[in-house]
Scaffold this active site. Structure first.
Site, PDB file in Angstrom:
ATOM      1  CG  ASN A   7      -6.598  -0.550   1.105  1.00  0.00           C
ATOM      2  OD1 ASN A   7      -5.854  -0.189   0.200  1.00  0.00           O
ATOM      3  ND2 ASN A   7      -6.160  -0.944   2.283  1.00  0.00           N
ATOM      4  CB  CYS A  18      -0.945   0.015   1.199  1.00  0.00           C
ATOM      5  SG  CYS A  18      -2.183  -1.275   1.101  1.00  0.00           S
ATOM      6  CG  HIS A  28      -3.096   3.822   1.595  1.00  0.00           C
ATOM      7  ND1 HIS A  28      -3.625   3.395   0.402  1.00  0.00           N
ATOM      8  CD2 HIS A  28      -3.139   2.759   2.440  1.00  0.00           C
ATOM      9  CE1 HIS A  28      -3.968   2.118   0.516  1.00  0.00           C
ATOM     10  NE2 HIS A  28      -3.686   1.712   1.742  1.00  0.00           N
TER      11      HIS A  28
HETATM   12  N1  ACO Z   1     -18.599  -7.686   9.139  1.00  0.00           N
HETATM   13  C1  ACO Z   1     -19.021  -7.831  10.403  1.00  0.00           C
HETATM   14  N2  ACO Z   1     -18.180  -8.051  11.438  1.00  0.00           N
HETATM   15  C2  ACO Z   1     -16.864  -8.108  11.161  1.00  0.00           C
HETATM   16  C3  ACO Z   1     -16.361  -7.980   9.856  1.00  0.00           C
HETATM   17  C4  ACO Z   1     -17.291  -7.750   8.828  1.00  0.00           C
HETATM   18  N3  ACO Z   1     -16.929  -7.581   7.533  1.00  0.00           N
HETATM   19  N4  ACO Z   1     -15.027  -8.084   9.896  1.00  0.00           N
HETATM   20  C5  ACO Z   1     -14.674  -8.270  11.174  1.00  0.00           C
HETATM   21  N5  ACO Z   1     -15.796  -8.316  11.960  1.00  0.00           N
HETATM   22  C6  ACO Z   1     -15.891  -8.492  13.398  1.00  0.00           C
HETATM   23  C7  ACO Z   1     -14.698  -9.192  13.978  1.00  0.00           C
HETATM   24  O1  ACO Z   1     -14.850 -10.592  13.834  1.00  0.00           O
HETATM   25  C8  ACO Z   1     -14.751  -8.748  15.426  1.00  0.00           C
HETATM   26  O2  ACO Z   1     -15.713  -9.517  16.086  1.00  0.00           O
HETATM   27  P1  ACO Z   1     -15.484  -9.979  17.615  1.00  0.00           P
HETATM   28  O3  ACO Z   1     -15.391  -8.705  18.401  1.00  0.00           O
HETATM   29  O4  ACO Z   1     -16.701 -10.790  17.874  1.00  0.00           O
HETATM   30  O5  ACO Z   1     -14.198 -10.763  17.589  1.00  0.00           O
HETATM   31  C9  ACO Z   1     -15.289  -7.313  15.338  1.00  0.00           C
HETATM   32  O6  ACO Z   1     -15.886  -7.202  14.027  1.00  0.00           O
HETATM   33  C10 ACO Z   1     -14.206  -6.240  15.499  1.00  0.00           C
HETATM   34  O7  ACO Z   1     -13.081  -6.571  14.685  1.00  0.00           O
HETATM   35  P2  ACO Z   1     -11.813  -5.655  14.625  1.00  0.00           P
HETATM   36  O8  ACO Z   1     -10.832  -6.237  13.658  1.00  0.00           O
HETATM   37  O9  ACO Z   1     -11.316  -5.349  16.001  1.00  0.00           O
HETATM   38  O10 ACO Z   1     -12.457  -4.305  14.006  1.00  0.00           O
HETATM   39  P3  ACO Z   1     -11.786  -2.912  13.743  1.00  0.00           P
HETATM   40  O11 ACO Z   1     -12.601  -1.867  14.368  1.00  0.00           O
HETATM   41  O12 ACO Z   1     -10.301  -2.919  14.023  1.00  0.00           O
HETATM   42  O13 ACO Z   1     -11.978  -2.734  12.163  1.00  0.00           O
HETATM   43  C11 ACO Z   1     -10.661  -2.962  10.172  1.00  0.00           C
HETATM   44  C12 ACO Z   1     -11.421  -3.660  11.284  1.00  0.00           C
HETATM   45  C13 ACO Z   1     -11.655  -2.193   9.326  1.00  0.00           C
HETATM   46  C14 ACO Z   1      -9.943  -4.010   9.324  1.00  0.00           C
HETATM   47  C15 ACO Z   1      -9.626  -1.992  10.747  1.00  0.00           C
HETATM   48  O14 ACO Z   1      -8.895  -2.613  11.755  1.00  0.00           O
HETATM   49  C16 ACO Z   1      -8.650  -1.457   9.705  1.00  0.00           C
HETATM   50  O15 ACO Z   1      -9.014  -0.737   8.814  1.00  0.00           O
HETATM   51  N6  ACO Z   1      -7.360  -1.741   9.893  1.00  0.00           N
HETATM   52  C17 ACO Z   1      -6.290  -1.205   9.070  1.00  0.00           C
HETATM   53  C18 ACO Z   1      -6.309  -1.717   7.681  1.00  0.00           C
HETATM   54  C19 ACO Z   1      -5.161  -1.063   6.955  1.00  0.00           C
HETATM   55  O16 ACO Z   1      -4.937   0.127   7.043  1.00  0.00           O
HETATM   56  N7  ACO Z   1      -4.354  -1.826   6.276  1.00  0.00           N
HETATM   57  C20 ACO Z   1      -3.120  -1.246   5.743  1.00  0.00           C
HETATM   58  C21 ACO Z   1      -3.137  -1.044   4.373  1.00  0.00           C
HETATM   59  S1  ACO Z   1      -3.572  -2.467   3.476  1.00  0.00           S
HETATM   60  C22 ACO Z   1      -2.173  -3.060   2.654  1.00  0.00           C
HETATM   61  O17 ACO Z   1      -1.043  -2.726   2.886  1.00  0.00           O
HETATM   62  C23 ACO Z   1      -2.412  -4.147   1.660  1.00  0.00           C
END
Ligand code: ACO
Length: 323
Positions: free
Chosen positions: A280, A114, A250
């Protein structure tokens, strides 16, 4: 007087197929509401069957050439930032080169996930200021839909496909922050964090693999590292956040974008945001956001902007440039 890499044109291309969040409700335990509130994403584009990264890149490249009022024969080098090239080799960049009918100069890929566009832009700037090329096309292009695990709701709802291209040309500046062009770059990586974000396949494993991400762990690193690299890049240019017209981040997650702007002490009306429409798109997200920012009339000639990204590696960085 100093040499500067100055923007000549920008363009982007999105595959035709638009995929709304509701698509995922049909086969996963997820909801439009969860995806919107946790990521800010409302829709993304997916490449058609058989449509490749280099094809998306070539479309974006043609748009950037038209925007710059330039011909392909004026380009000395093409750099494509991608983690989803068509083939293991040759590079996507040489495929774009052939597709555009460019028979001179050179082309190569940069792989920093990314953060790829930031790394490619820093390389393009280095080629120009060192006199190795006068005009460089920098493209970010991805088909992340090809590396999704469609049973993993925590990743497959977040990514999309697309391409953006930027053309830079050598010019002379006074050596002050008032110059147009790239004013500073700041790059980092730390391979100890490999497990947070990777694809569990590749050439030597004889599989393509799927993207694996510990999203909440990546999130923890993102805001701090992005605000820090942006501040360092601004400092290197003799500038501060208060001087900025735009942050072009990004586009991974609206909460990361908001958190970074807040940490930099800037309001959201100084941030170019496209994550709601693109998802993304990894290395493609920044050049697409630059292109959309220009189309919307947000980014204008002379504006000062910082662009920053973090991704798999971890790899992260920022570029300060005056448009
Ligand atoms: N729908 C419903 N529930 C979901 C989904 C979904 N699509 N995905 C995850 N959940 C659930 C999880 O299972 C978890 O449930 P639990 O509490 O029962 O275990 C709950 O939602 C919370 O999950 P988290 O992962 O803690 O949620 P978070 O608020 O962190 O959001 C996200 C997740 C959107 C992925 C976020 O962490 C994020 O954006 N992270 C950074 C991503 C990023 O920037 N990546 C870098 C660039 S990508 C690259 O380099 C290729």
């Amino acid at each position: 007087m100093v040499s500067r890499a100055v923007v000549q044109g920008v363009g982007h291309y999105l595959p035709e197929r638009v995929v709304p969040n509701s698509h995922f409700e049909t086969f996963l335990d997820t909801s439009d509401e969860w995806i919107r509130t946790r990521s800010g994403i409302e829709r993304r584009h997916f490449a058609a069957e058989g449509e490749t990264t280099s094809e998306l890149a070539a479309h974006a490249a043609r748009k950037a050439l038209a925007n710059a009022g330039m011909e392909i024969g004026e380009i000395d080098a093409i750099i494509v930032a991608t983690s989803t090239a068509d083939l293991t080799f040759p590079s996507a960049a040489t495929m774009v080169q052939a597709e555009l009918g460019m028979t001179r100069g050179f082309a190569f890929d940069v792989q920093a996930v990314c953060a790829g566009f930031i790394f490619a832009l820093a390389n393009a700037n280095a080629l120009i200021v060192s006199g190795q090329a006068e005009t460089v096309m920098v493209i970010g292009a991805e088909t992340f839909s090809r590396i999704m695990d469609w049973t993993d709701r925590s990743t497959c709802v977040l990514f999309g496909d697309g391409a953006g291209a930027l053309i830079l040309k050598a010019d002379t500046g006074a050596g002050t922050p008032a110059d147009r062009g790239v004013l500073s770059t700041d790059l980092h990586s730390d391979g100890r964090y490999r497990e947070l974000l990777y694809v569990d396949g590749g050439v030597s494993t004889q599989t393509t693999g799927h993207l694996r991400m510990q999203g909440n762990q990546v999130f923890r690193h993102a805001v701090e590292k992005l605000a820090s690299t942006a501040a360092t890049a601004l400092d290197k240019a003799g500038l501060s956040a208060a001087d900025l017209d735009w942050i072009v981040p990004h586009q991974a997650n609206i909460r990361i974008i908001q958190g970074t702007a807040k940490k930099m002490g800037l309001p959201m009306d100084k941030v170019v945001v496209t994550v709601q429409d693109h998802g993304n798109t990894s290395a493609a997200s920044i050049p697409m956001a630059l292109s959309v920012g220009v189309e919307r009339g947000e980014i204008k000639t002379g504006d000062l902007l910082v662009t920053e990204a973090i991704g798999g590696g971890l790899a992260w960085g920022a570029v300060v440039l005056r448009w």
